[in-house]
Write a protein that holds these residues in place. Sequence first.
Motif, PDB file in Angstrom:
ATOM      1  N   THR A 123       1.070  -0.758  -0.211  1.00 48.14           N
ATOM      2  CA  THR A 123      -0.069  -0.318   0.060  1.00 48.14           C
ATOM      3  C   THR A 123       0.818   1.271   0.116  1.00 48.14           C
ATOM      4  OG1 THR A 123      -2.034  -1.598   1.030  1.00 48.14           O
ATOM      5  CG2 THR A 123      -1.860   1.514   1.482  1.00 48.14           C
ATOM      6  N   GLY A 162       2.463   1.611  -3.635  1.00 41.51           N
ATOM      7  CA  GLY A 162       0.932   2.027  -4.580  1.00 41.51           C
ATOM      8  C   GLY A 162       0.067   3.033  -4.539  1.00 41.51           C
ATOM      9  N   ARG A 163       0.089   3.347  -3.187  1.00 44.01           N
ATOM     10  CA  ARG A 163      -1.006   4.719  -2.829  1.00 44.01           C
ATOM     11  C   ARG A 163      -0.907   5.385  -1.980  1.00 44.01           C
ATOM     12  NH1 ARG A 163      -3.789   4.528  -7.606  1.00 44.01           N
ATOM     13  NH2 ARG A 163      -4.531   2.694  -7.295  1.00 44.01           N
ATOM     14  N   ARG A 164       0.078   5.258  -1.185  1.00 41.74           N
ATOM     15  CA  ARG A 164       0.604   6.749  -0.679  1.00 41.74           C
ATOM     16  C   ARG A 164       1.998   7.835  -1.171  1.00 41.74           C
ATOM     17  NH1 ARG A 164       0.724   2.358   3.844  1.00 41.74           N
ATOM     18  NH2 ARG A 164      -1.557   2.446   5.140  1.00 41.74           N
ATOM     19  N   SER A 165       1.591   9.276  -0.716  1.00 37.58           N
ATOM     20  CA  SER A 165       2.734   9.909  -1.054  1.00 37.58           C
ATOM     21  C   SER A 165       4.314   9.737  -0.729  1.00 37.58           C
ATOM     22  CB  SER A 165       2.330  10.972  -1.119  1.00 37.58           C
ATOM     23  OG  SER A 165       2.049  11.198   0.600  1.00 37.58           O
TER      24      SER A 165
END
Length: 243
Positions: A145, A148-151
């Motif tokens: 995660t 893929g999705r956190r800055s």
Amino acid sequence: MTVASEAFARVLETSILRLALDDSDKSHFGSLGFIPRRYPAHAVITRQGEEEDRIFVVHSGWGCICTNLVNGERQILDFPLKGEVVASRAFEGEGLESFTAQTELMLFEAPAKAISSGLAHSTSLAAGLLGAVAREKAILSQHLTNLGRRSALVRTAHFLLELGTRLEKADAAKSHVFECPLTQYDLAAALGVTAIHVNRMLRELRQRGYLDFRQGSVHLLNKKGLEHFADFDPGYLRLPGET
């Protein structure tokens, strides 16, 4: 019990596993085949693509699990810490990743086949090891995660909070400070960014008053604020049944 078995029992009882072992459990340790082994920093313990059938429990130090790419780059998947279990994804056949010593590393290791047959005699140990494997899956899910999705800033904060929590659970760190031997290049390989980017992220987190990472130590200056910023919920680090 042998000296090695007694040391292994202490790790299982006092590390993150916190297993409640009775004399019957301990009497079967010899049949599990766990032996202590010390590796120097940067030693290769298992190599990606080679046959591997061992299971490891970390006694002390920092390990590193990574996949190596054909262009010479690597993706670090995790850093196994005190009391954590490392098992090849394929108990028989070629290993899918490499396991190396990040620092000097003390391990208990045993053949997977011996573990499979020996665990039938110790339900406590079997439940504990299965719980540790489930916990590792949850950790890897968070790392995925992150990538893929956190800055980049949030994933850096989340990852350092996780390391601190894992060390604290293993009685290897205090609540707001922990020793961290990772370089910016190590963090870059774990976080999917460049070392220069890591430097910028650490500087920004320091400027915001969240943390300070210098000379191998991470000081969490505003832990609650950082947890809120990173949306960090340590629940995934609990073992099944842990409150």
